[in-house]
Enzyme design. Structure first.
Site, PDB file in Angstrom:
ATOM      1  N   GLU A 134       1.651  -8.724   2.187  1.00 45.37           N
ATOM      2  CA  GLU A 134       2.277 -10.323   3.142  1.00 45.37           C
ATOM      3  C   GLU A 134       2.526  -9.455   4.537  1.00 45.37           C
ATOM      4  O   GLU A 134       3.130  -8.304   4.860  1.00 45.37           O
ATOM      5  CB  GLU A 134       4.070 -10.557   2.387  1.00 45.37           C
ATOM      6  CG  GLU A 134       4.707 -11.027   3.689  1.00 45.37           C
ATOM      7  CD  GLU A 134       5.993 -11.412   3.431  1.00 45.37           C
ATOM      8  OE1 GLU A 134       6.522 -10.974   2.446  1.00 45.37           O
ATOM      9  OE2 GLU A 134       6.800 -12.100   3.837  1.00 45.37           O
ATOM     10  N   GLY A 274      10.579  -2.587   3.199  1.00 43.75           N
ATOM     11  CA  GLY A 274      11.419  -1.979   2.074  1.00 43.75           C
ATOM     12  C   GLY A 274      11.537  -1.877   0.650  1.00 43.75           C
ATOM     13  O   GLY A 274      11.314  -1.406   0.108  1.00 43.75           O
ATOM     14  N   ALA A 275      10.495  -3.656   0.714  1.00 38.87           N
ATOM     15  CA  ALA A 275      10.238  -3.513  -0.886  1.00 38.87           C
ATOM     16  C   ALA A 275       9.125  -4.495  -0.756  1.00 38.87           C
ATOM     17  O   ALA A 275       9.679  -5.916   0.177  1.00 38.87           O
ATOM     18  CB  ALA A 275      11.150  -3.533  -1.676  1.00 38.87           C
ATOM     19  N   MET A 276       8.805  -5.130  -1.940  1.00 39.41           N
ATOM     20  CA  MET A 276       7.531  -6.380  -1.937  1.00 39.41           C
ATOM     21  C   MET A 276       7.603  -7.254  -3.621  1.00 39.41           C
ATOM     22  O   MET A 276       7.458  -6.882  -4.264  1.00 39.41           O
ATOM     23  CB  MET A 276       6.269  -5.842  -1.327  1.00 39.41           C
ATOM     24  CG  MET A 276       4.937  -7.307  -1.197  1.00 39.41           C
ATOM     25  SD  MET A 276       5.754  -8.322   0.292  1.00 39.41           S
ATOM     26  CE  MET A 276       5.348 -10.162  -0.965  1.00 39.41           C
ATOM     27  N   ASN A 278       6.080  -9.236  -4.959  1.00 41.21           N
ATOM     28  CA  ASN A 278       4.428  -9.700  -5.786  1.00 41.21           C
ATOM     29  C   ASN A 278       5.145 -10.189  -7.195  1.00 41.21           C
ATOM     30  O   ASN A 278       5.714  -9.194  -8.028  1.00 41.21           O
ATOM     31  CB  ASN A 278       3.399  -8.407  -5.424  1.00 41.21           C
ATOM     32  CG  ASN A 278       3.791  -7.726  -4.169  1.00 41.21           C
ATOM     33  OD1 ASN A 278       3.797  -8.242  -2.865  1.00 41.21           O
ATOM     34  ND2 ASN A 278       4.498  -6.747  -4.623  1.00 41.21           N
ATOM     35  N   GLU A 311      14.440  -8.438  -4.131  1.00 39.15           N
ATOM     36  CA  GLU A 311      13.297  -9.356  -4.809  1.00 39.15           C
ATOM     37  C   GLU A 311      13.047  -9.731  -5.681  1.00 39.15           C
ATOM     38  O   GLU A 311      12.409 -10.574  -6.247  1.00 39.15           O
ATOM     39  CB  GLU A 311      12.591  -7.156  -4.697  1.00 39.15           C
ATOM     40  CG  GLU A 311      12.618  -6.568  -3.420  1.00 39.15           C
ATOM     41  CD  GLU A 311      12.103  -7.512  -2.336  1.00 39.15           C
ATOM     42  OE1 GLU A 311      11.366  -8.355  -2.545  1.00 39.15           O
ATOM     43  OE2 GLU A 311      12.526  -6.613  -0.750  1.00 39.15           O
TER      44      GLU A 311
HETATM   45 ZN   LIG Z   1      12.318 -10.579   0.540  1.00 37.50          ZN
END
Ligand SMILES: [Zn+2]
Length: 890
Positions: A134, A274-276, A278, A311
């Site tokens: 992303e 920060g984080a993804m 998926n 997430e």
């Molecule tokens: Zn988000």
């Protein structure tokens, strides 16, 4: 590299894709420098596109996105294309006349994950392989229709040397794994849910794992895995606990159940964001996974809980229902932030959480809205989408949804959410689609409300109150206005929900209106009034004496409120408002007024006058600290950046720092005894627990120590040193170090050295050590930072290190980043240019620290502008940095 296009991408130019990719088969052979990716794409013309198309040709060209790709072969329906004649560049693959029926395209590319310093696409973090796609990273893996409205079902085969990467993960469920000759092995993953390519993920590596199980309310057994660096497994326990709580909460609060057999989280040290989220395979910055009482503060625990939940919640808001295009980014982010705020509020104290959310909103989003980078929650054009992962999209996006809930009520809001999930599941939706569900659920026309998505800037609401003793009425008059923001000169009125109460001698007065300037029954019943036009007057009846109005309770709208409350009013609100948010707000308003007066006095060459009334009010608050977490918020002064924003123009950061310091000293001296007694009373007893109540006690105790030290640096440092020398938890150890860091001298330097020695094997703790030193408001700090950049623990390649040292300096050190000689600006701008060659996304974020440069006094403004112009003059700027420079200077 992407072509430097002069034209922005515009929302109004959106067209559905000419082709769809229903199915993707990927075969990825991992290798440190020569990874092979073979993709088989199952394409067909999009039936939604009218044929013949407007150009009169039978079928449009197929244009696949790439970004610096090295293609080895391309085959159409099994027939290899001649790469010399196919229209192929590293950034694009074009088929002029693709078949107008189902067809397949097979593409093989070769990648060098070790050389990928942008951390987009397939790259290495330590010895592990991971991906970040992303928004537009998939095109750095293979040629694709890299846009969120192309949804495909993925089957992914990953292959690697077993010794190097025993763990092989991708999205969805594991369908097969096996051994191969030569020490290699493979795993095949299949994700049955159609998804856009930005949600693709793959991980290969040698990691330690923590496993658990969650059984959903319909009985699905979900295997949970969190994968971290070997040896760090115990530090993943809290993240696992937070994940299970988030999964259970989403089932009750939003009726959302998890939908795959596995859910994996991988923590990596090198990560831009920060984080993804998926699908089924979240990839995290390890900072938001790893925690132990000895390495993480209470704030870290709270962040981990929030980010893990965020997430996870994307599984429905973002993944099952995704965005049609990147202009709709707030559709998934604003909504998911709203959901994670609700979760954290339920897990912790709602009132305290609201205060910290609003603090964060003002610090990041209000500042953005007030400067050259202001943009609307749903932008209409962009040059570089990477730069729109902003506080406006996330935090203001969440506020807009919160306002919607306040306006239409909990029940209609819940109905609207259910409708949204039902109607748009499996699709790529728009903000209009989302809002239409609430319009339907509430039978309201939300067209005017939609301006919150289109218009940027923070509205100002001015309010005035008039009491008529004879008529026993109290009239509140509201007026809204909005300043011009980039590209938006004139604005239409916003629909602003104003929650309010009138406080009499014995608490809230009943709200009654009638006749002229009346309010609706619903408004009166809920205590929420709509300001939908430029002005509105509301007259309340049967008011026995002049009341104290409590306006914008719970911060019911993201606006700036200007009400000329008297000091007596503020003290009344601080001590007896039934709304905790406004109790806190009254203390902030009071402090902010004092500080602004002091700044003016200092700028006029005078000493700031102190105000005993404010110190006394805080004393009362300290005395009655039933909820320590709330009291800690009450006694925390507005930050220097908050004061700068309140002043708004010709800002002098040195005067602000001096004024705030003087007020802290006055509080420390005036309340020394009370602060000491709080410090003694709240001493730790029993083992560490990260729960909100225990964290609140620590927060208040450490805030008391810090203020006490401001009033009595000698005795304060003695207490802080004692606390630092007998560390029980990182929270208390780091709080003591932070207090010590404020006083120059031997004690500080010794403590900093000791802290490093104690924690040198924990990079995330060393990040705190960097950030703390970067924030020291002294002229030597810039030299200190330059020295620290040569420290073995620092690396310009790791975004966490860059953010903790350079980012913290630019974002939190108001006096030294804004040093009058311009040295802070020159340093950050030069660093951005160095970093731009490695990692444009992180470089651009760092440069955004200049967002408030126009509000500074003339000398600093000129120097900040010179630094920005120097950056602009550099050739070959990335699209990311160029976009921020251009908008900052526009
Ligand atoms: Zn988000």
């Amino acid at each position: 590299m992407r072509a430097d296009s002069a034209e922005p991408v515009r929302l109004k130019d959106y067209r559905v894709p000419d082709y769809l990719i229903d199915k993707v088969e990927l075969n990825v052979k991992l290798h440190p420098t020569a990874a092979r990716v073979a993709s088989r794409l199952f394409l067909r013309p999009n039936p939604q596109v009218l044929r013949p198309n407007p150009q009169g040709r039978p079928g449009a060209a197929l244009v696949l996105d790439g970004d610096g790709l090295n293609a080895l072969s391309v085959a159409l329906d099994g027939v290899e294309l001649d790469l010399a004649t196919a229209s192929l560049t590293p950034d694009q693959l074009t088929l002029a006349n693709p078949p107008q029926r189902d067809f397949t395209l097979e593409i093989e590319t070769e990648l060098n994950p070790s050389a990928n310093s942008r951390l987009m696409g397939l790259y290495r973090s330590g010895s592990a392989y991971c991906t970040q796609c992303e928004p537009e990273g998939f095109r750095r893996i293979t040629y694709f229709l890299d846009r969120p409205d192309v949804l495909s079902v993925y089957t992914v085969r990953v292959e690697a040397e077993r010794a190097q990467a025993p763990l092989l993960l991708s999205n969805g469920n594991l369908v097969e794994r096996g051994e191969m000759d030569g020490g290699r092995h493979y795993a095949i993953w299949r994700d049955p849910f159609p998804k856009p390519c930005y949600l693709f993920a793959l991980v290969g590596g040698d990691l330690g794992s923590v496993h658990d199980e969650f059984i959903t309310k319909s009985g699905r057994r979900v295997q949970l895995g969190i994968h971290v660096e070997h040896g760090k497994e115990p530090q993943a326990a809290y993240a696992m606990d937070a994940l299970k709580r988030a999964m259970a909460w989403d089932e009750t609060a939003f009726s959302r159940e998890y939908d795959l057999d596995v859910f994996n989280i991988v923590a990596v040290s090198d990560f831009n964001m920060g984080a993804m989220e998926n699908k089924g395979l979240n990839i995290f910055n390890d900072k938001y996974v790893l925690a132990s009482p000895a390495t993480a503060t209470d704030a870290d625990y709270a962040h981990i809980e929030a980010v893990i939940a965020h997430e996870y919640f994307h599984n429905w808001t973002g993944n099952r229902i995704t965005c049609r295009d990147w202009f709709q980014l707030c559709l998934k982010e604003g909504l998911t932030v709203f959901r994670d705020h609700e979760f954290s509020s339920d897990m912790r104290s709602r009132a305290v959480h609201r205060i910290s959310d609003v603090r964060a909103l003002r610090a990041a989003q209000f500042a953005e809205d007030a400067g050259p980078l202001a943009h609307s929650v749903r932008p209409e054009a962009y040059y570089e989408i990477n730069n729109f992962y902003t506080a406006t999209i996330y935090e203001k996006g969440a506020e807009v949804i919160r306002m919607l809930k306040v306006l239409i009520g909990d029940e209609a809001f819940a109905t609207g959410m259910d409708l949204y999930f039902r109607r748009y599941d499996g699709t790529a939706a728009t903000v209009e689609d989302f809002i239409s569900c609430f319009a339907e659920a509430s039978s309201r026309d939300l067209a005017a409300f939609f301006r919150w998505y289109r218009q940027s800037g923070t509205p100002l609401v001015e309010a005035e109150g008039a009491y008529d003793p004879e008529a026993r009425t109290f009239t509140l008059e509201f007026r809204q206005s909005s300043k011009p923001t980039p590209g938006q000169g004139v604005k239409e009125p916003f629909v602003i929900p104003i929650a309010l109460g009138l406080i009499g001698r014995d608490g809230d007065l009943p709200l009654k209106t009638g006749g002229e300037n009346g309010a609706s029954e619903a408004e009166l019943a809920r205590g929420v009034f709509e300001l939908a036009e430029e002005r509105r007057k509301i007259t309340f009846h049967d008011i026995p004496a002049r009341p104290v109005p409590s306006i914008l309770r719970g911060f019911s709208a993201p606006v700036r409120l200007d009400y000329p409350a008297s000091e007596a009013d503020l003290i009344a609100l601080i001590s007896r408002d039934g709304d905790s948010f406004n109790r806190w707000q009254a203390a902030q308003t009071y402090a902010s007024r004092l500080l602004m007066r002091s700044v003016a006095e200092i700028d006029g060459g005078r000493n700031p006058t102190q105000d005993a009334g404010f110190v006394d009010a805080l004393g009362t608050v300290l005395h009655d600290s039933a909820d320590p977490a709330f009291t800690a918020q009450m006694i925390a002064l507005p930050s220097e950046a908050d004061i700068a924003r309140d002043i708004g123009k010709d800002v002098d950061p040195d005067a602000i720092h001096a004024a705030r310091d003087a007020l802290r000293r006055a509080i420390g001296r005036g309340l020394a005894e009370a602060l000491l007694s709080v410090y003694a009373r709240l001493a730790e007893n029993g083992p560490y627990s990260p729960d909100a109540e225990a964290a609140g006690r620590r927060a208040l105790r450490n805030a008391a120590l810090d203020l006490y030290c401001a009033g009595d640096p000698f005795e304060g440092a003695r207490l802080a040193t004692r606390q630092f020398e007998t560390p029980d938890t990182m929270t208390n150890e780091f709080a003591a170090l932070s207090t010590l860091a404020q006083t120059p001298g031997e004690a500080r330097e010794t403590a900093l050295e000791t802290f490093y020695r104690r924690h040198q094997t924990e990079p995330l703790v060393i990040d705190k050590w960097f950030a703390l030193q970067a924030a020291i408001p002294e002229p030597d700090t810039l030299d200190r930072i330059k020295r620290l950049m040569g420290h073995s623990a620092f690396s310009l390649n790791n975004p966490n290190r860059v953010r903790s040292l350079i980012g913290a300096f630019a974002a939190t050190n108001q006096t030294q980043f804004n040093a009058a000689d311009g040295s802070g600006y020159e340093f950050v701008a030069s660093l951005v240019l160095d970093l731009d060659e490695k990692n444009p996304q992180v470089a651009a974020r760092l440069l955004a620290a200049f967002k408030s440069w126009r509000s500074l006094e003339t000398g600093r403004r000129r120097r900040a502008e010179a630094a920005l112009r120097r950056a602009k003059a550099r050739e070959n700027l990335s699209a990311d940095v160029k976009d921020i420079v251009d908008r900052s200077l526009a």
